[in-house]
Design a protein around this motif. Structure first.
Motif, PDB file in Angstrom:
ATOM      1  N   LEU A   1     141.819 -40.158  31.698  1.00 44.92           N
ATOM      2  CA  LEU A   1     143.026 -40.989  31.590  1.00 44.92           C
ATOM      3  C   LEU A   1     143.284 -41.226  30.100  1.00 44.92           C
ATOM      4  O   LEU A   1     142.893 -42.263  29.552  1.00 44.92           O
ATOM      5  N   PRO A   2     143.903 -40.286  29.432  1.00 46.51           N
ATOM      6  CA  PRO A   2     144.054 -40.412  27.972  1.00 46.51           C
ATOM      7  C   PRO A   2     144.689 -41.725  27.524  1.00 46.51           C
ATOM      8  O   PRO A   2     144.379 -42.207  26.435  1.00 46.51           O
ATOM      9  N   ALA A   3     145.550 -42.314  28.339  1.00 39.20           N
ATOM     10  CA  ALA A   3     146.166 -43.591  27.949  1.00 39.20           C
ATOM     11  C   ALA A   3     145.128 -44.705  27.839  1.00 39.20           C
ATOM     12  O   ALA A   3     145.390 -45.724  27.206  1.00 39.20           O
ATOM     13  N   SER A   4     143.938 -44.518  28.428  1.00 38.91           N
ATOM     14  CA  SER A   4     142.887 -45.536  28.340  1.00 38.91           C
ATOM     15  C   SER A   4     142.047 -45.371  27.072  1.00 38.91           C
ATOM     16  O   SER A   4     141.143 -46.167  26.827  1.00 38.91           O
ATOM     17  N   CYS A   5     142.347 -44.365  26.283  1.00 37.49           N
ATOM     18  CA  CYS A   5     141.534 -44.024  25.109  1.00 37.49           C
ATOM     19  C   CYS A   5     142.186 -44.500  23.813  1.00 37.49           C
ATOM     20  O   CYS A   5     143.411 -44.578  23.718  1.00 37.49           O
ATOM     21  N   SER A   6     141.343 -44.766  22.842  1.00 40.48           N
ATOM     22  CA  SER A   6     141.850 -45.083  21.498  1.00 40.48           C
ATOM     23  C   SER A   6     142.580 -43.859  20.953  1.00 40.48           C
ATOM     24  O   SER A   6     142.422 -42.746  21.465  1.00 40.48           O
TER      25      SER A   6
END
Length: 184
Positions: free
Chosen positions: A45-50
């Motif tokens: 879930l790239p949106a959960s990543c810095s």
């Protein structure tokens, strides 16, 4: 070389995946050392990543896309196009596909890797082919054909109409309320 090795996740991504492996294994003491799990990023879930981690995820996904194209794709219609970052449906699925492959390779048995080959990869490629059709081939990106329709759905009138319908559904006029019968 008969087969190329699956692209290893970058160090930062590998570190986060290792932390998530600890959570999956259920070692209470090791999990406690990770801190608040709500803030643990999920590379699928790239949106959960810095921003930094997300950059590494995208670079890795690019390597994975090229590896899949070289190792598994026979027909050009199934190739992941080089403009994949411009297609949210691919950008949403590719990190999942990559992380599932790492998880399958980490398994002590062959079942997860067989599942990845038989279902995960094939279904991804089928969805990719169905969504893109003949567009975005040979380095020629095609913008989203549904953009005009989506933009119209975001107009003030369209949003207001939907909100009115939500309100009417949850606040019916009095004459539409079911009658209450006094059964005394």
């Amino acid at each position: 070389m008969i087969v190329a090795r699956f692209p290893r996740p970058p160090t930062l991504v590998a570190h986060v995946l290792a932390q998530l492996r600890i959570v999956r294994c259920g070692d209470t003491d090791a999990i406690a050392e990770l801190g608040d799990l709500d803030y643990l990023p999920r590379p699928w879930l790239p949106a959960s990543c810095s921003d930094q981690l997300r950059h590494h995820v995208w670079m890795w996904c690019d390597d994975v896309a090229m590896w899949i194209n070289q190792s598994y794709v026979w027909r050009s219609a199934q190739m992941i196009p080089d403009c994949w970052p411009q297609h949210p449906h691919i950008a949403n699925e590719l990190p999942v596909l990559a992380c599932q492959r790492v998880h399958a390779e980490d398994s002590a048995g062959t079942d997860l890797l067989e599942e990845w080959h038989r279902h995960t990869l094939l279904l991804f490629l089928d969805r990719l082919t169905a969504r893109l059709g003949d567009s975005c081939r040979a380095g020629k990106h095609v913008d989203w054909p549904a953009a005009a329709r989506f933009d119209a759905s975001q107009s003030g009138a369209s949003i207001a109409d939907r909100q009115d319908r939500y309100y009417l559904d949850t606040h019916p006029p009095r004459h539409l309320h079911p009658a209450t019968h006094d059964t005394r």
